[in-house]
Write a protein that holds these residues in place. Sequence first.
Motif, PDB file in Angstrom:
ATOM      1  N   HIS B  89       0.846  -1.205   0.000  1.00 22.22           N
ATOM      2  CA  HIS B  89       0.000   0.000   0.000  1.00 22.22           C
ATOM      3  C   HIS B  89       0.881   1.256   0.000  1.00 22.22           C
ATOM      4  N   ILE B 117      -7.148   1.147   0.261  1.00 25.20           N
ATOM      5  CA  ILE B 117      -5.876   0.455   0.068  1.00 25.20           C
ATOM      6  C   ILE B 117      -5.390   0.768  -1.351  1.00 25.20           C
ATOM      7  N   ASN B 156      -2.016  -6.681  -3.356  1.00 31.75           N
ATOM      8  CA  ASN B 156      -3.236  -5.911  -3.039  1.00 31.75           C
ATOM      9  C   ASN B 156      -4.162  -5.802  -4.260  1.00 31.75           C
ATOM     10  N   SER B 160      -7.737  -3.260  -3.629  1.00 27.50           N
ATOM     11  CA  SER B 160      -7.354  -1.849  -3.642  1.00 27.50           C
ATOM     12  C   SER B 160      -8.392  -0.981  -4.340  1.00 27.50           C
ATOM     13  N   TYR B 163      -4.827   2.179  -8.047  1.00 25.78           N
ATOM     14  CA  TYR B 163      -3.638   1.481  -8.529  1.00 25.78           C
ATOM     15  C   TYR B 163      -2.667   2.478  -9.157  1.00 25.78           C
TER      16      TYR B 163
END
Lengths: 263, 378
Positions: B89, B117, B156, B160, B163
């Motif tokens: 993260h 996240i 993740n 998430s 990105y």
Amino acid sequence: MKKIVVCVKQVPATNDVRIDPVTKNLVRESVEGVMNPYDKNAVEEAIRIKEKTGCNVIAISMGPPQYSESLREALAMGCDDAVLLSSRAFGGADTLATAYTLSKGIERLGGADLVLFGRHAVDADTGQVGPITAEFLGLPQVTFATRLELGDDGWLIADRLSPIGSETVKVKLPAVVTVTGEINTPRYPAPIRIMKAARRDIPVYNEQELGCDLERIGIKGSRTVVTSVFTPPKPDRSTVMIEGNAEEAAARLVGILSDAGVL
Amino acid sequence: MFVEFTTEQKMVQKMVREFAEKEVAPLNQEMDRNGFPHKLFDKMKENGFLGIHFPEKYKGGDGDAVTSALTIYELAKASASVALALDAHWLAADTILVHGSEEQKQKYLSRAATDTIFAFSLTEPCAGSDAAGIQTVAEQSGEGYVLNGTKAWCTNGGVSGVYVILAKTDKTKGAKGISAFIVEESNPGLKVGKKEDKMGMRGSQTTELILDDCRVGRDALLGKEGDGFKIAMMALDGARISIGAIGAGLSETALRVSKEYAKQRQAFGGPIANLQAIQFKIAEMAIGIEAIKLMTFDVARMKAAGMRHTKEAAMVKVFAGAHSVQCALEAIQIHGGYGYSREYLPELLLRDAKLLQIGEGATEVLLMLIGRTELAEK
């Protein structure tokens, strides 16, 4: 509700508490300190009341300079201010002298509508400082509170543990309350609050600044002396197999437990 | 270890340790079976873990690189997977913290600090260590870019909200043709592909990402066109410190369970801890852990002071990865048959530890980097 004072104590982090064989005091050096777990419950309860009422919460502790660590933790959890009562002259205090000093500290802060303590500290386990402080302050006290609720007209309603179960009492504020571990789950301090708490100066008051009677603080003011400290022997464990049907077995079990003095 | 931490750092460490012991450690083996711990991450969000070193104005905790290394270290003692997910993260969010425009910081960092996240995606099925060889493209189109390609091993991925994706804006150039883009999970052109069935670190989720005419605005570009490789490499320097911290935490857990077991397991008339063969193993584990911690927190200090730390971060990662695998192997050996059982922690530690020699720069690539840097220095 305008002001809550929470009394916190720093205790050794380890469960392996060592005792100085000469002084009979707990060895506090070189052991990492943490806030007494029940005092965390007291801080949490104070902050919850603050969140409802907007009152001011001040954490107070008596002890050596490193006790400011626990006060910083109390600030990080959400207390508005913290003060440390610290002086060589306070050293060696028993519960009486400690409670006297704390009561002077609370008076120095201008008193409070509510004074909160943890039910006891996990290092010495006396549970006396809260009640004695209440006596010094001349305030009513509720011990072992498991729930607090602000009532009308300056009353506080509390559920408390008693030997026979739970009882609900009400007390006129200002008052002193000691809280149990069941009362709440203390929050983790938020990182940003930690940063701010770490950067705060914590005011330190000594015996002069509190106007203490020098005969009542530290070793001089203590009326109890620890004559010996020992690890209690572990009780013998034995297993008894109880035969018979359920009713007979239950009757036998009750008999055994009564004879052992645990019922 | 005697490295003096500041009051802030010690207080954060204490808070994270308490959290890790109470909230994370009990879930470690469960997440090995069931995957990413969503509820735990919700708690971590509520408690301000996600932005511990971001400035307060972006709702962060205002800590520094040492604070974040301590956070990862304490979490890793309880679960390397959780520490890795947080590291991933930060790997993504830090690219915005360091290279983002003020608008991008305003838009994304407070989300990264409180409720979202982030994931970073450089690697592709056919390009990992040779990052300059990525094939995902970002072509200019109208007011923005269109991204096409397939990404692999995105930590993740699928959990998430945002990105940071590396793609080529200029196919004729190698590393200098790469740019970094911020892509929202809600973008219809971004699809989360296959979830990897990994050997270890199973509490952290790793997936493919598929970019199928993924359209983003010009404001999605991080830094300038062609800055992507540099952005990625700088971010990886930081992430390698985190790997050091994960290695320290994981190895310490291997040592702790080994000591407990060795004191309790009886053989030849006493606890096996009395045997020199066991004592030597314990000693070797402890020596390496001390070294990882010294290196990790030293490099974290370099980062906090704004010093270049590429070589040192690579050194930490190589050393921590190797020692963590060794510690986990020795923990298994000390536990004997129990160490080989899924009921006990050591085998999980080994599976987790192996990742530390692969992710965020494989050991061999980092050795090349360290060797070349050493040779270029006088």
